[in-house]
Design a protein around this motif. Structure first.
Motif, PDB file in Angstrom:
ATOM      1  N   LEU A 188       0.817  -1.214   0.000  1.00 50.57           N
ATOM      2  CA  LEU A 188       0.000   0.000   0.000  1.00 50.57           C
ATOM      3  C   LEU A 188       0.855   1.269   0.000  1.00 50.57           C
ATOM      4  O   LEU A 188       0.373   2.329  -0.387  1.00 50.57           O
ATOM      5  CB  LEU A 188      -0.949  -0.002   1.203  1.00 50.57           C
ATOM      6  N   LEU A 189       2.101   1.174   0.402  1.00 49.54           N
ATOM      7  CA  LEU A 189       2.968   2.359   0.379  1.00 49.54           C
ATOM      8  C   LEU A 189       3.412   2.657  -1.054  1.00 49.54           C
ATOM      9  O   LEU A 189       3.429   3.792  -1.498  1.00 49.54           O
ATOM     10  CB  LEU A 189       4.189   2.156   1.284  1.00 49.54           C
ATOM     11  N   GLN A 190       3.739   1.566  -1.795  1.00 51.20           N
ATOM     12  CA  GLN A 190       4.178   1.750  -3.190  1.00 51.20           C
ATOM     13  C   GLN A 190       3.017   1.650  -4.170  1.00 51.20           C
ATOM     14  O   GLN A 190       3.199   1.837  -5.372  1.00 51.20           O
ATOM     15  CB  GLN A 190       5.208   0.681  -3.552  1.00 51.20           C
ATOM     16  N   ASP A 191       1.830   1.291  -3.638  1.00 55.72           N
ATOM     17  CA  ASP A 191       0.647   1.072  -4.459  1.00 55.72           C
ATOM     18  C   ASP A 191       0.944   0.099  -5.623  1.00 55.72           C
ATOM     19  O   ASP A 191       0.681   0.393  -6.790  1.00 55.72           O
ATOM     20  CB  ASP A 191       0.093   2.406  -4.995  1.00 55.72           C
ATOM     21  N   PHE A 251       0.901  -2.445  10.088  1.00 60.16           N
ATOM     22  CA  PHE A 251      -0.537  -2.464   9.834  1.00 60.16           C
ATOM     23  C   PHE A 251      -0.881  -1.335   8.851  1.00 60.16           C
ATOM     24  O   PHE A 251      -0.333  -0.237   8.940  1.00 60.16           O
ATOM     25  CB  PHE A 251      -1.264  -2.265  11.175  1.00 60.16           C
ATOM     26  N   LYS A 252      -1.765  -1.633   7.935  1.00 58.83           N
ATOM     27  CA  LYS A 252      -2.234  -0.678   6.916  1.00 58.83           C
ATOM     28  C   LYS A 252      -1.187  -0.410   5.826  1.00 58.83           C
ATOM     29  O   LYS A 252      -1.341   0.509   5.033  1.00 58.83           O
ATOM     30  CB  LYS A 252      -2.680   0.661   7.525  1.00 58.83           C
ATOM     31  N   GLU A 253      -0.112  -1.198   5.788  1.00 58.76           N
ATOM     32  CA  GLU A 253       0.886  -1.012   4.721  1.00 58.76           C
ATOM     33  C   GLU A 253       0.788  -2.117   3.669  1.00 58.76           C
ATOM     34  O   GLU A 253       1.470  -2.075   2.663  1.00 58.76           O
ATOM     35  CB  GLU A 253       2.303  -0.973   5.314  1.00 58.76           C
ATOM     36  N   ILE A 254      -0.029  -3.138   3.949  1.00 60.20           N
ATOM     37  CA  ILE A 254      -0.178  -4.254   2.998  1.00 60.20           C
ATOM     38  C   ILE A 254      -1.638  -4.683   2.994  1.00 60.20           C
ATOM     39  O   ILE A 254      -2.307  -4.613   4.031  1.00 60.20           O
ATOM     40  CB  ILE A 254       0.743  -5.441   3.400  1.00 60.20           C
ATOM     41  N   SER A 255      -2.133  -5.077   1.834  1.00 60.03           N
ATOM     42  CA  SER A 255      -3.452  -5.713   1.836  1.00 60.03           C
ATOM     43  C   SER A 255      -3.365  -7.046   1.106  1.00 60.03           C
ATOM     44  O   SER A 255      -2.544  -7.230   0.197  1.00 60.03           O
ATOM     45  CB  SER A 255      -4.534  -4.808   1.256  1.00 60.03           C
ATOM     46  N   TYR A 256      -4.168  -7.978   1.562  1.00 62.73           N
ATOM     47  CA  TYR A 256      -4.214  -9.316   0.968  1.00 62.73           C
ATOM     48  C   TYR A 256      -5.172  -9.247  -0.224  1.00 62.73           C
ATOM     49  O   TYR A 256      -6.257  -8.695  -0.104  1.00 62.73           O
ATOM     50  CB  TYR A 256      -4.794 -10.321   1.967  1.00 62.73           C
ATOM     51  N   LEU A 257      -4.793  -9.801  -1.355  1.00 62.69           N
ATOM     52  CA  LEU A 257      -5.697  -9.836  -2.502  1.00 62.69           C
ATOM     53  C   LEU A 257      -6.354 -11.207  -2.531  1.00 62.69           C
ATOM     54  O   LEU A 257      -5.755 -12.166  -3.006  1.00 62.69           O
ATOM     55  CB  LEU A 257      -4.931  -9.530  -3.790  1.00 62.69           C
TER      56      LEU A 257
END
Ligand code: BTN
Length: 248
Positions: A208-211, A241-247
């Motif tokens: 999520l930081l690098q999108d 937390f909030k830097e990665i999301s699971y697809l």
């Protein structure tokens, strides 16, 4: 632990935070209905009134007992309590870092931990847990499940919420002393890591930081609570937390 049952409240976490100065440690506020249940990332937590467990555990700590750096062990403790409860029902669950509980690819439980700090570390923690128990339809949610849905074929009945909560709190209390020693925290982390969702399995994630999407393998959790993921090039990446999301 002492449980106070409330008929209707906006959110057990909000109520616990409002009443924090007056509540002794190990008090549990449980609600039959929440009118403004709160989830992670400012989301709303919907739960059919009277069907599920929605409650908050209040813990208070002596000066220096739990450092702010060790706050993530509360996730381990709370997550393992729910996983152990579900184990006892014959439901195999896993922990989606940091504290969602999944059965297969469906979410059965979410948590919202809110801490207060003092100069020496954690002063108090409000551990809010929403565990889907008897609800069988989730019109607004595509990937939710419950105890009843998981065991539906085997046990077509309603679970007693108060009894289920007491079982869960016993499991929580059993592991609570582990927070207080380095060896105990190591044990919590080992048990937690063993139940991590998608551990050692290549899967798609979004940084999520690098999108950016990438394929990675969850290896474990660092002593400071960050998730450690190996990418396709063999590089290690660390996420808060909030830097990665699971697809999923
Ligand atoms: C999430 O997965 O987004 C976290 C959900 C946490 C819900 C629980 S229900 C009891 C407690 N009170 C709240 O308002 N939220 C937590």
């Amino acid at each position: 632990m002492k449980t106070l049952w409330l008929d209707t409240i906006d959110s057990t976490n909000s109520e616990a935070l409002r009443r924090l100065p007056d509540l002794p440690s190990c008090t549990v506020l449980a609600a039959r209905e929440q009118t403004a249940g709160r989830g992670q990332r400012g989301n709303t937590w919907f739960s059919e009134p009277g069907k599920n467990l929605t409650f908050s555990i209040v813990l208070k700590f002596g000066p220096g007992a739990v450092s702010a750096r060790d706050a993530h062990y509360l996730n381990c403790l709370a997550s393992l309590s729910v996983v152990s409860l579900l184990d006892s029902f014959g439901i195999r669950s896993q922990i989606k870092w940091p504290n969602d509980i999944y059965v297969g690819k469906r979410k059965i439980c979410g948590m919202l931990l809110e801490n207060t700090l003092c100069t020496t570390g954690l002063a108090a923690s409000v551990i809010g847990i929403g565990l889907n128990v008897n609800q069988t339809a989730f019109p607004r949610l595509a990937n939710a499940t419950s105890v009843a849905l998981e065991l539906g074929q085997v046990q077509p009945m309603e679970w007693d919420l108060a009894q289920t909560l007491e079982c869960l709190l016993r499991l929580f209390e059993e592991r609570l002393p582990l927070l207080s020693s380095p060896e105990g925290r190591q044990e919590l982390m080992a048990d937690y890591t063993a139940r991590l969702f998608q551990k050692d399995v290549p899967a798609p994630y979004r940084d999520l930081l690098q999108d950016r999407e990438f394929t990675g393998v969850i290896e474990g959790v660092e002593p400071d609570g960050r998730l450690r993921v190996r990418d396709a090039e063999g590089g290690k990446r660390f996420f808060r937390f909030k830097e990665i999301s699971y697809l999923l």
